[in-house]
Write an enzyme that holds these catalytic residues in place. Structure first.
Site, PDB file in Angstrom:
ATOM      1  CB  CYS A 157      -1.424  -0.424   1.712  1.00  0.00           C
ATOM      2  SG  CYS A 157      -2.177   1.356   0.811  1.00  0.00           S
ATOM      3  CB  CYS A 178      -4.134   3.325  -1.651  1.00  0.00           C
ATOM      4  SG  CYS A 178      -3.350   4.020  -0.287  1.00  0.00           S
TER       5      CYS A 178
END
Length: 416
Positions: free
Chosen positions: A183, A360
């Site tokens: 991420c 995200c």
């Protein structure tokens, strides 16, 4: 040459070297994390699925890692991010609790740490990403003490909240490496939560917050980068780019950074430092014939089939797919792998494609979140009929309450 599927679900044979045994499964999945469990669940879900599927993974625990940012910010209980690995293994899949040390795709087999030879007709590789703590001098031995913390392990994530909640002022540094990571937005999310907490405690004026990244900007997608630039401006967070953390001196509380453009090194004093460690492909993959020149499993970015071994697929963090490494990306990659694998087994063309979708959830503070969703071309690929580049309380609720349920009861069960 691709082996034909076998009818028996397991076949043990004497090992050629006498040091172990030979096991055969139709489909072998390497990795019991998000990708491995999701693919296995989809492959074995339903009465009509008679595939012989085995998962190779040595772990005794399974973690919901997307919540570790919230744990580090004191907004989520650490215990809720861990479950026994046995509890998430699909009922119809065989769990081989062992670690792979070598791939031999030219022979349709792999070798394990315990000396097993596991043969397969089809292989799915999703062994995650390797965290290279040792690549920052002084990090591993000082993690969890002397103001050094990190959200990137179950054992260390608690130290982040301990540092933030006991901070009384001074310099707080938050780092991001130049390497690919889990991420891409996570390193800055904990920085925003720390800023919010310091404000709630009335000490923000006594704090200097610096976000130092090995990348060239806050975010790769322009639509979301613009709003994040406004966030750091509003919060008064200093930003430095193209700076890679190379060492920590705990005795003097100094962080040493290397300028990626000039090669020069400089030090920054800190009172607390949250480190996102360098990451890379697992060594046993990087050293195998499955890897590309950078060590990741080399697959077609649309079909997720290996470019040299057609009975091999890969997805998730250990693949070389040119997109962010997130659980949300796996949610879209897994159906592509499953459909194309079934087509290959049936002798049909591979028609499922993956467009690089990833997501995200960018936490910008308590109760605030920008939901970034985009594709290979860095174009927004959003789910909701709203402007997701705005900070929203509703998206915070999605992150904190709905996505964990979707993960445990949906993805890992093969339902979504």
């Amino acid at each position: 040459m691709i082996s034909k599927p076998v009818k028996n679900h397991q076949r043990d044979e004497p090992a050629m070297n006498g040091s172990g045994r030979v096991i055969h499964h139709q489909v072998v999945i390497v990795g019991g994390g998000t990708a491995g469990i999701t693919v296995a669940s989809k492959l074995t879900r339903g009465w009509s699925n008679q595939l012989d599927v085995a998962i190779v993974d040595p772990s005794d625990s399974h973690y919901y890692q997307p919540a570790w940012t919230l744990v580090g910010g004191g907004a989520f209980r650490m215990e809720k991010t861990r479950r026994d690995e046995a509890s998430v293994i699909p009922r119809k899949a065989k769990w081989i609790r062992d670690a792979v040390i070598k791939f031999e795709p030219q022979h349709n087999q792999l070798i394990t740490r315990d000396g097993k030879t596991i043969k397969y007709d089809y292989l799915v590789v999703c062994a995650g990403i390797q965290i290279n703590w040792d690549n920052v001098k002084g990090l591993k031995e000082n993690l969890g003490q002397a103001g050094v913390c990190s959200n990137y392990s179950f054992e260390s994530v608690g130290s982040t909240w301990d540092n933030i909640s006991h901070f009384e002022g001074g310099t707080a540094i938050f780092t991001q490496p130049v390497t690919g990571i889990k991420c891409g937005g996570a390193p800055q999310k904990i920085c925003y939560l720390a800023d919010d907490y310091f404000r709630q405690q009335g000490i923000r004026d006594q704090c200097r917050i610096i976000f130092i990244s090995g990348t060239g900007s806050l975010f790769a997608v322009e639509k979301y980068r613009k709003v994040l630039e406004q966030v750091v401006k509003r919060k008064g967070i200093e930003t430095r780019f193209n700076q890679s953390l190379v060492a920590i001196s705990a005795d003097t509380k100094e962080a040493i950074f290397r300028d990626l453009e000039t090669g020069e090194e400089s030090s920054v004093k800190y009172d607390m430092i949250h480190v996102t460690p360098p990451m890379g492909p697992p060594t046993f993959i990087a050293e195998s014939s499955l890897a590309d020149e950078n060590g990741w499993v080399d697959v077609n970015k649309n079909t997720l089939q290996h470019v040299r071994f057609p009975n091999v697929f890969a997805l998730g963090d250990s693949s070389n797919l040119p997109t962010s490494k997130t659980a949300a990306a796996i949610r879209k990659q897994a159906p592509t792998v499953v459909q194309n694998l079934k087509s290959l087994i049936a002798g049909k063309p591979l028609t499922a494609t993956y467009n690089g979708y990833t997501s995200c959830p960018l936490v910008t503070g308590y109760g605030k979140l920008v939901l970034a969703e985009f594709d290979y071309d860095k174009n927004p690929d959003e789910t909701f009929p709203i402007n997701q580049a705005q900070e929203r309380w509703s998206m915070w609720l999605l992150k904190k309450y709905l996505l964990p349920v979707l993960y445990w009861r949906g993805m890992l069960k093969g339902r979504v």
